[in-house]
Design an enzyme around this catalytic site. Structure first.
Site, PDB file in Angstrom:
ATOM      1  N   THR A 129       0.875  -1.182   0.000  1.00  0.00           N
ATOM      2  CA  THR A 129       0.000   0.000   0.000  1.00  0.00           C
ATOM      3  C   THR A 129       0.906   1.224   0.000  1.00  0.00           C
ATOM      4  O   THR A 129       1.636   1.443   0.971  1.00  0.00           O
ATOM      5  CB  THR A 129      -0.889   0.029   1.262  1.00  0.00           C
ATOM      6  OG1 THR A 129      -1.666  -1.163   1.295  1.00  0.00           O
ATOM      7  CG2 THR A 129      -1.812   1.237   1.238  1.00  0.00           C
ATOM      8  N   LYS A 167      -7.834   1.631  -3.158  1.00  0.00           N
ATOM      9  CA  LYS A 167      -7.513   1.176  -1.794  1.00  0.00           C
ATOM     10  C   LYS A 167      -7.679   2.309  -0.775  1.00  0.00           C
ATOM     11  O   LYS A 167      -8.306   2.141   0.271  1.00  0.00           O
ATOM     12  CB  LYS A 167      -6.077   0.641  -1.785  1.00  0.00           C
ATOM     13  CG  LYS A 167      -5.430   0.495  -0.426  1.00  0.00           C
ATOM     14  CD  LYS A 167      -5.616  -0.858   0.182  1.00  0.00           C
ATOM     15  CE  LYS A 167      -5.100  -0.868   1.615  1.00  0.00           C
ATOM     16  NZ  LYS A 167      -5.313  -2.110   2.287  1.00  0.00           N
ATOM     17  N   LYS A 201      -1.925   5.056   8.610  1.00  0.00           N
ATOM     18  CA  LYS A 201      -1.095   5.141   7.396  1.00  0.00           C
ATOM     19  C   LYS A 201      -1.990   5.365   6.161  1.00  0.00           C
ATOM     20  O   LYS A 201      -1.740   6.253   5.354  1.00  0.00           O
ATOM     21  CB  LYS A 201      -0.284   3.848   7.235  1.00  0.00           C
ATOM     22  CG  LYS A 201       0.453   3.764   5.908  1.00  0.00           C
ATOM     23  CD  LYS A 201       1.026   2.395   5.608  1.00  0.00           C
ATOM     24  CE  LYS A 201       1.468   2.329   4.151  1.00  0.00           C
ATOM     25  NZ  LYS A 201       2.035   1.063   3.750  1.00  0.00           N
TER      26      LYS A 201
HETATM   27  P1  NAD Z   1       5.964  -5.918   7.252  1.00  0.00           P
HETATM   28  O1  NAD Z   1       6.706  -4.778   7.842  1.00  0.00           O
HETATM   29  O2  NAD Z   1       5.584  -7.086   8.111  1.00  0.00           O
HETATM   30  O3  NAD Z   1       6.793  -6.505   5.990  1.00  0.00           O
HETATM   31  C1  NAD Z   1       7.516  -5.723   5.098  1.00  0.00           C
HETATM   32  C2  NAD Z   1       8.820  -6.449   4.820  1.00  0.00           C
HETATM   33  O4  NAD Z   1       9.543  -5.757   3.800  1.00  0.00           O
HETATM   34  C3  NAD Z   1       9.753  -6.528   6.039  1.00  0.00           C
HETATM   35  O5  NAD Z   1      10.028  -7.881   6.337  1.00  0.00           O
HETATM   36  C4  NAD Z   1      11.009  -5.773   5.579  1.00  0.00           C
HETATM   37  O6  NAD Z   1      12.212  -6.314   6.087  1.00  0.00           O
HETATM   38  C5  NAD Z   1      10.913  -5.939   4.085  1.00  0.00           C
HETATM   39  N1  NAD Z   1      11.695  -4.978   3.309  1.00  0.00           N
HETATM   40  C6  NAD Z   1      11.737  -3.624   3.412  1.00  0.00           C
HETATM   41  N2  NAD Z   1      12.528  -3.095   2.460  1.00  0.00           N
HETATM   42  C7  NAD Z   1      12.996  -4.139   1.715  1.00  0.00           C
HETATM   43  C8  NAD Z   1      13.842  -4.243   0.588  1.00  0.00           C
HETATM   44  N3  NAD Z   1      14.379  -3.175   0.005  1.00  0.00           N
HETATM   45  N4  NAD Z   1      14.107  -5.475   0.103  1.00  0.00           N
HETATM   46  C9  NAD Z   1      13.586  -6.581   0.657  1.00  0.00           C
HETATM   47  N5  NAD Z   1      12.756  -6.544   1.741  1.00  0.00           N
HETATM   48  C10 NAD Z   1      12.471  -5.338   2.260  1.00  0.00           C
HETATM   49  O7  NAD Z   1       4.662  -5.276   6.576  1.00  0.00           O
HETATM   50  P2  NAD Z   1       3.325  -6.042   6.130  1.00  0.00           P
HETATM   51  O8  NAD Z   1       2.333  -6.028   7.254  1.00  0.00           O
HETATM   52  O9  NAD Z   1       3.704  -7.328   5.481  1.00  0.00           O
HETATM   53  O10 NAD Z   1       2.754  -5.018   5.043  1.00  0.00           O
HETATM   54  C11 NAD Z   1       3.309  -4.924   3.742  1.00  0.00           C
HETATM   55  C12 NAD Z   1       2.452  -3.968   2.938  1.00  0.00           C
HETATM   56  O11 NAD Z   1       1.098  -4.440   2.894  1.00  0.00           O
HETATM   57  C13 NAD Z   1       2.391  -2.542   3.524  1.00  0.00           C
HETATM   58  O12 NAD Z   1       2.423  -1.619   2.478  1.00  0.00           O
HETATM   59  C14 NAD Z   1       1.055  -2.528   4.254  1.00  0.00           C
HETATM   60  O13 NAD Z   1       0.495  -1.231   4.359  1.00  0.00           O
HETATM   61  C15 NAD Z   1       0.214  -3.418   3.355  1.00  0.00           C
HETATM   62  N6  NAD Z   1      -0.933  -4.057   4.027  1.00  0.00           N
HETATM   63  C16 NAD Z   1      -0.774  -4.628   5.245  1.00  0.00           C
HETATM   64  C17 NAD Z   1      -1.868  -5.210   5.870  1.00  0.00           C
HETATM   65  C18 NAD Z   1      -1.734  -5.861   7.235  1.00  0.00           C
HETATM   66  O14 NAD Z   1      -2.769  -6.161   7.838  1.00  0.00           O
HETATM   67  N7  NAD Z   1      -0.515  -6.120   7.717  1.00  0.00           N
HETATM   68  C19 NAD Z   1      -3.122  -5.211   5.245  1.00  0.00           C
HETATM   69  C20 NAD Z   1      -3.236  -4.661   3.967  1.00  0.00           C
HETATM   70  C21 NAD Z   1      -2.134  -4.072   3.368  1.00  0.00           C
END
Ligand code: NAD
Length: 294
Positions: A93, A168, A243
């Site tokens: 997102t 979204k 966010k």
């Molecule tokens: P998270 O922080 O658990 O996972 C993100 C991962 O990306 C981390 O493990 C981090 O180490 C990795 N990362 C960052 N930069 C990187 C790079 N350059 N190369 C490789 N890895 C890298 O976050 P999440 O909860 O998995 O969310 C991910 C996305 O999904 C976000 O944009 C969030 O807004 C969206 N989202 C999350 C949810 C939820 O409920 N968690 C729901 C809908 C959407």
């Protein structure tokens, strides 16, 4: 079956990548965080030594990263490392402007691209029941669809580049506003002596019906599955709602759209988070609403 590079194996990315494997696709993952890598290995995922290695010889790359700056930072190298014509699906997102920059850079590097953020949260990612909101060409969407079907229940082609991110944040702005509306109604009812159950029974079958009430009811009791019944353990954390609301307000400012209620919801969630409740389900804001002076 496709060969997929999966970048970002956090709370969402790891179960999504695992569902691609379950559907028979070949997946090579990468994450910068050692605990995320360990978690992904425990799910049986194959991990590359670098992001470049993960995308070098694949048909499709999926990114699932925290924000626009992470996505734009990562894809700079990924676009160079991938074979020309690779389809890049960004399911993070992110802000609409960064989504446009992602598509533009993919196009300049000779790749196809789709912005495909999700709704459904970690539970949806685990159960492969996510909804994907997609922006990009019809061709990119058609290519992505079989992969999205392995990770979710529904994919909507919302329009051109950036349309997925726009859908979204518009959806989540509705959700943030409606949750606060439902909380204010319960608190008003309490002050006037109305039971939670009575208001729920009426509003859930009347014109006040909405997801915030009938799927994520902010008071314990009427809906035993809602986070209110487990001390507002998420669910959908306040920090993530904030966010998305901030992204909606950035976009509204950019587009010159009046979103007075979106702005008010953003301010209320920001105040709730500032008081240390970012980790609570976003329906927990009812406890904060209850303590406000009229
Ligand atoms: P998270 O922080 O658990 O996972 C993100 C991962 O990306 C981390 O493990 C981090 O180490 C990795 N990362 C960052 N930069 C990187 C790079 N350059 N190369 C490789 N890895 C890298 O976050 P999440 O909860 O998995 O969310 C991910 C996305 O999904 C976000 O944009 C969030 O807004 C969206 N989202 C999350 C949810 C939820 O409920 N968690 C729901 C809908 C959407």
């Amino acid at each position: 079956m496709a060969k997929v590079g999966f970048i970002g194996l956090g709370n969402m990315g790891a179960p999504m990548a695992a569902n691609l494997v379950k559907a028979g696709h070949e997946v090579i993952g990468f994450d910068l965080s050692p605990p995320a890598i360990e978690g992904a290995k425990a799910r049986g995922l194959t991990i590359a030594a670098s992001a470049a290695e993960a995308v070098a010889d694949v048909d499709v790359v999926v990114t699932m990263l925290p924000s626009g700056k992470h996505v734009l930072g990562a894809v700079e190298g990924l676009f160079k490392a991938a074979r020309p014509g690779t389809l890049f699906i960004d399911s993070s997102t992110i802000d609409v402007a960064s989504a446009h920059a992602f598509h533009k850079a993919a196009d300049a590097a000779g790749h196809e691209s789709l912005d495909a953020p999700v709704s459904g949260g970690v539970m949806g990612a685990e159960a492969a029941t996510l909804t994907f909101m997609c922006g990009g060409t019809a061709g990119a969407f058609a290519k992505a669809e079989p992969l999205l079907a392995a990770m979710g229940r529904k994919s909507v082609h919302c329009g051109d580049a950036g349309a997925g991110q726009t859908a979204k944040i518009c959806n989540n702005m509705i959700l943030g506003i409606s949750m606060i509306g439902v909380c204010e109604a319960f608190v008003l009812g309490e002050k006037l002596g109305l039971s939670h159950q009575a208001l729920y029974d009426v509003a859930s079958t009347s014109s006040g019906q909405c997801w915030a009430l009938t799927t994520n009811c902010p008071v314990p009791g009427p809906l035993p599955t809602s986070p209110a019944n487990r001390d507002y353990k998420p669910g959908f954390a306040t920090a993530l709602m904030l966010k998305d609301l901030k992204l909606s307000q950035d976009a509204a400012q950019h587009a010159g759209a009046a979103t007075a209620l979106g702005a008010a919801a953003t301010a209320l969630y920001a105040a709730f988070e500032e008081e240390g409740f970012g980790g609570k389900d976003f329906s927990g804001i009812i406890e904060w609403v209850r303590t406000r002076e009229a």
